[in-house]
Design a protein around this motif. Structure first.
Motif, PDB file in Angstrom:
ATOM      1  N   VAL A  71       1.259   3.382  15.910  1.00  0.00           N
ATOM      2  CA  VAL A  71       1.871   3.790  14.643  1.00  0.00           C
ATOM      3  C   VAL A  71       0.907   4.716  13.904  1.00  0.00           C
ATOM      4  O   VAL A  71      -0.280   4.419  13.750  1.00  0.00           O
ATOM      5  N   TRP A  72       1.442   5.832  13.430  1.00  0.00           N
ATOM      6  CA  TRP A  72       0.665   6.918  12.817  1.00  0.00           C
ATOM      7  C   TRP A  72       0.829   6.819  11.306  1.00  0.00           C
ATOM      8  O   TRP A  72       1.946   6.879  10.787  1.00  0.00           O
ATOM      9  N   MET A  73      -0.293   6.649  10.602  1.00  0.00           N
ATOM     10  CA  MET A  73      -0.245   6.362   9.167  1.00  0.00           C
ATOM     11  C   MET A  73      -1.058   7.392   8.384  1.00  0.00           C
ATOM     12  O   MET A  73      -2.203   7.692   8.735  1.00  0.00           O
ATOM     13  N   ASP A  74      -0.461   7.897   7.330  1.00  0.00           N
ATOM     14  CA  ASP A  74      -1.035   8.965   6.508  1.00  0.00           C
ATOM     15  C   ASP A  74      -1.780   8.352   5.318  1.00  0.00           C
ATOM     16  O   ASP A  74      -1.174   7.825   4.392  1.00  0.00           O
ATOM     17  N   PHE A  75      -3.126   8.452   5.351  1.00  0.00           N
ATOM     18  CA  PHE A  75      -3.978   7.948   4.270  1.00  0.00           C
ATOM     19  C   PHE A  75      -4.514   9.096   3.410  1.00  0.00           C
ATOM     20  O   PHE A  75      -5.463   8.902   2.643  1.00  0.00           O
ATOM     21  N   THR A  76      -3.930  10.280   3.530  1.00  0.00           N
ATOM     22  CA  THR A  76      -4.509  11.441   2.844  1.00  0.00           C
ATOM     23  C   THR A  76      -4.496  11.304   1.329  1.00  0.00           C
ATOM     24  O   THR A  76      -5.281  11.951   0.642  1.00  0.00           O
ATOM     25  N   ASP A  77      -3.613  10.466   0.785  1.00  0.00           N
ATOM     26  CA  ASP A  77      -3.550  10.301  -0.668  1.00  0.00           C
ATOM     27  C   ASP A  77      -4.827   9.695  -1.232  1.00  0.00           C
ATOM     28  O   ASP A  77      -5.081   9.798  -2.435  1.00  0.00           O
ATOM     29  N   TYR A  78      -5.649   9.082  -0.367  1.00  0.00           N
ATOM     30  CA  TYR A  78      -6.912   8.507  -0.834  1.00  0.00           C
ATOM     31  C   TYR A  78      -8.008   9.561  -0.956  1.00  0.00           C
ATOM     32  O   TYR A  78      -9.089   9.274  -1.484  1.00  0.00           O
ATOM     33  N   GLY A  79      -7.749  10.766  -0.445  1.00  0.00           N
ATOM     34  CA  GLY A  79      -8.668  11.880  -0.657  1.00  0.00           C
ATOM     35  C   GLY A  79      -9.984  11.783   0.077  1.00  0.00           C
ATOM     36  O   GLY A  79     -10.961  12.425  -0.320  1.00  0.00           O
ATOM     37  N   MET A  80     -10.044  11.011   1.144  1.00  0.00           N
ATOM     38  CA  MET A  80     -11.293  10.860   1.891  1.00  0.00           C
ATOM     39  C   MET A  80     -11.271  11.708   3.151  1.00  0.00           C
ATOM     40  O   MET A  80     -10.244  11.789   3.830  1.00  0.00           O
ATOM     41  N   LYS A  81     -12.407  12.332   3.474  1.00  0.00           N
ATOM     42  CA  LYS A  81     -12.548  12.996   4.763  1.00  0.00           C
ATOM     43  C   LYS A  81     -12.605  11.933   5.857  1.00  0.00           C
ATOM     44  O   LYS A  81     -12.880  10.760   5.595  1.00  0.00           O
TER      45      LYS A  81
ATOM     46  N   LEU B 224       0.850  -1.198   0.000  1.00  0.00           N
ATOM     47  CA  LEU B 224       0.000   0.000   0.000  1.00  0.00           C
ATOM     48  C   LEU B 224       0.882   1.243   0.000  1.00  0.00           C
ATOM     49  O   LEU B 224       0.918   2.012   0.964  1.00  0.00           O
ATOM     50  N   PRO B 225       1.602   1.486  -1.085  1.00  0.00           N
ATOM     51  CA  PRO B 225       2.581   2.579  -1.104  1.00  0.00           C
ATOM     52  C   PRO B 225       1.957   3.972  -1.017  1.00  0.00           C
ATOM     53  O   PRO B 225       2.687   4.944  -0.763  1.00  0.00           O
ATOM     54  N   ARG B 226       0.656   4.084  -1.190  1.00  0.00           N
ATOM     55  CA  ARG B 226       0.019   5.389  -1.037  1.00  0.00           C
ATOM     56  C   ARG B 226      -0.092   5.791   0.437  1.00  0.00           C
ATOM     57  O   ARG B 226      -0.333   6.960   0.749  1.00  0.00           O
ATOM     58  N   VAL B 227       0.080   4.821   1.322  1.00  0.00           N
ATOM     59  CA  VAL B 227       0.046   5.090   2.764  1.00  0.00           C
ATOM     60  C   VAL B 227       1.463   5.402   3.231  1.00  0.00           C
ATOM     61  O   VAL B 227       2.393   4.643   2.996  1.00  0.00           O
ATOM     62  N   LYS B 228       1.627   6.512   3.897  1.00  0.00           N
ATOM     63  CA  LYS B 228       2.936   6.908   4.424  1.00  0.00           C
ATOM     64  C   LYS B 228       2.950   6.674   5.938  1.00  0.00           C
ATOM     65  O   LYS B 228       2.081   7.167   6.654  1.00  0.00           O
ATOM     66  N   VAL B 229       3.930   5.924   6.388  1.00  0.00           N
ATOM     67  CA  VAL B 229       4.043   5.577   7.803  1.00  0.00           C
ATOM     68  C   VAL B 229       5.069   6.489   8.467  1.00  0.00           C
ATOM     69  O   VAL B 229       6.203   6.610   7.994  1.00  0.00           O
ATOM     70  N   MET B 230       4.670   7.140   9.561  1.00  0.00           N
ATOM     71  CA  MET B 230       5.621   7.989  10.277  1.00  0.00           C
ATOM     72  C   MET B 230       6.626   7.105  11.015  1.00  0.00           C
ATOM     73  O   MET B 230       6.253   6.112  11.638  1.00  0.00           O
TER      74      MET B 230
END
Length: 389
Positions: free
Chosen positions: A326-336, A312-318
């Motif tokens: 673990v804090w994971m950035d799913f913003t690339d999926y564009g969902m509120k 899932l390379p669109r997810v960025k893991v801090m």
């Protein structure tokens, strides 16, 4: 050396466990994989269980007090684990870390005073401020080189004469940062200049990885020590959150007296027998178990990080420096956030923490609890891949 088994799956359903048994209450379904509430699915260490069983054999659980051995366990643990020399007369009780933070805000400020929080941050911080009618001042963290750091220019721009306190999350939750000495010195300098007391939540201070070092805030300088309160507990480290036995460390005698006056009004300072027994056992016998558990957690993080990079390379893991969160950035999926959580629950059937609850900067992020057997974690990751891949 005893080898502890962190792969063992301990059934928790049917034990009134918030993490597992409250799924239907919060998410309208029982058929979910829970990696949300910040306790671990590992068995509480045997040396703690044995100490509790031994005390339970006495069969009278009347009023009690904390003996010297309790205080010595804390003092020795702080020296051993953090090279921090503390004194018995600095130590007081709190039913929990959040309770201690709330008592501190109530003690060291008055209604209408400004209290600084630094989101995204552990969401009960917000209630500690707004719930007792203090003015919340947001000083959002900023991401530099992939990790959070303090925005000191923003902080200085928001301080006024009514700003009395700063709530610090040290190490940081949800980002998993271990604040460096340089970062803490810069922050404390500003607070000292403006007569702002710091209340430091250091509940994750034992869960440190890869050469990072936790720095208790009071060790920055004597001046800082006299201007802060440290809140700690064995609950996250040894999975005993249900025993509600936390402590606060306040080097300034006047501030300690004021804090104890607050908890004394509600007769909240006694605690409970088994919480004190658990704390003493944990801090006396816990080093070997903790080292093995940290190794296991680090491998769990490596599994998550590698999985996201490849599947899932669109997810960025801090990067994880501390905690089992673990804090994971799913913003690339564009969902509120509401849409992201709805999609997660309906399609992955996995419960993670909604990043929006952590305040400014949390939108589009999710927090996953990796304090579980690796087989459970792998199942959760597979479900995420099926839903988001």
């Amino acid at each position: 050396m005893k080898k502890y088994d962190f792969d063992e799956i301990i059934p928790r359903k049917g034990t009134n466990c918030l993490k597992h048994d409250a799924l239907e209450t919060f998410f309208k379904s029982k058929d979910l994989l829970p990696l949300w509430v910040a306790d671990m699915d590992f068995k509480t260490p045997d040396f703690i269980v044995d100490a509790i069983k031994k005390r339970a054999e006495h069969e009278i659980f009347g009023y009690t007090f904390r003996p010297d051995s309790y205080f010595n366990a804390i003092i020795n643990w702080m020296k051993r684990r953090h090279n921090w020399a503390i004194k018995k007369e600095w130590i007081s009780f709190s039913p929990g870390v959040v309770a201690g933070l709330t008592f501190a805000v109530e003690t060291f400020s008055k209604p209408g005073d400004g209290v600084i929080v630094q989101p995204p941050v552990y969401f009960p911080f917000f209630d500690c401020v707004k719930g007792i009618k203090r003015k919340m001042i947001e000083n959002p963290l900023k991401i530099v080189n992939g990790r959070y750091t303090f925005d000191l220019d923003d902080l200085k721009s928001k301080i006024d004469k009514n700003t009395k306190l700063l709530l610090l999350c040290n190490p940081q939750n949800p980002g998993g940062m271990v604040w460096t000495r340089k970062e803490l010195v810069a922050l404390t300098d500003i607070c000292l200049e403006n007569n702002i007391m710091i209340i430091s939540d250091e509940i994750h201070s034992d869960l440190i990885f890869n050469g990072h070092k936790h720095i208790p805030l009071a060790t920055i300088s004597e001046e800082v020590a006299q201007n802060c309160m440290i809140s700690m507990a064995p609950s996250k480290t040894f999975n005993v959150a249900g025993l509600t036995s936390s402590m606060v460390i306040i080097p300034n005698k006047n501030k300690l007296v004021r804090y104890e006056r607050t908890i004394g009004v509600g007769h909240l300072g006694m605690g409970n027998i088994f919480g004190s027994i658990a704390l003493e056992a944990a801090y006396t016998h816990g080093d070997e178990w903790l080292e093995q558990m940290l190794d296991y957690l680090w491998e769990n993080f490596r599994v998550v990080n590698d999985f996201m990079k490849t599947k899932l390379p669109r997810v960025k893991v801090m990067p994880l420096e501390a905690t089992y969160l673990v804090w994971m950035d799913f913003t690339d999926y564009g969902m509120k956030n509401d849409d992201l959580m709805k999609f997660l629950l309906e399609n992955a059937r996995v419960v993670l923490n909604d990043g929006g609850r952590f305040g400014t900067g949390g939108d589009g992020w999710l927090r996953i609890n990796i304090g579980c057997p690796r087989s459970v974690l792998q199942e959760a990751l597979n479900r995420l891949e099926k839903a988001f891949g």
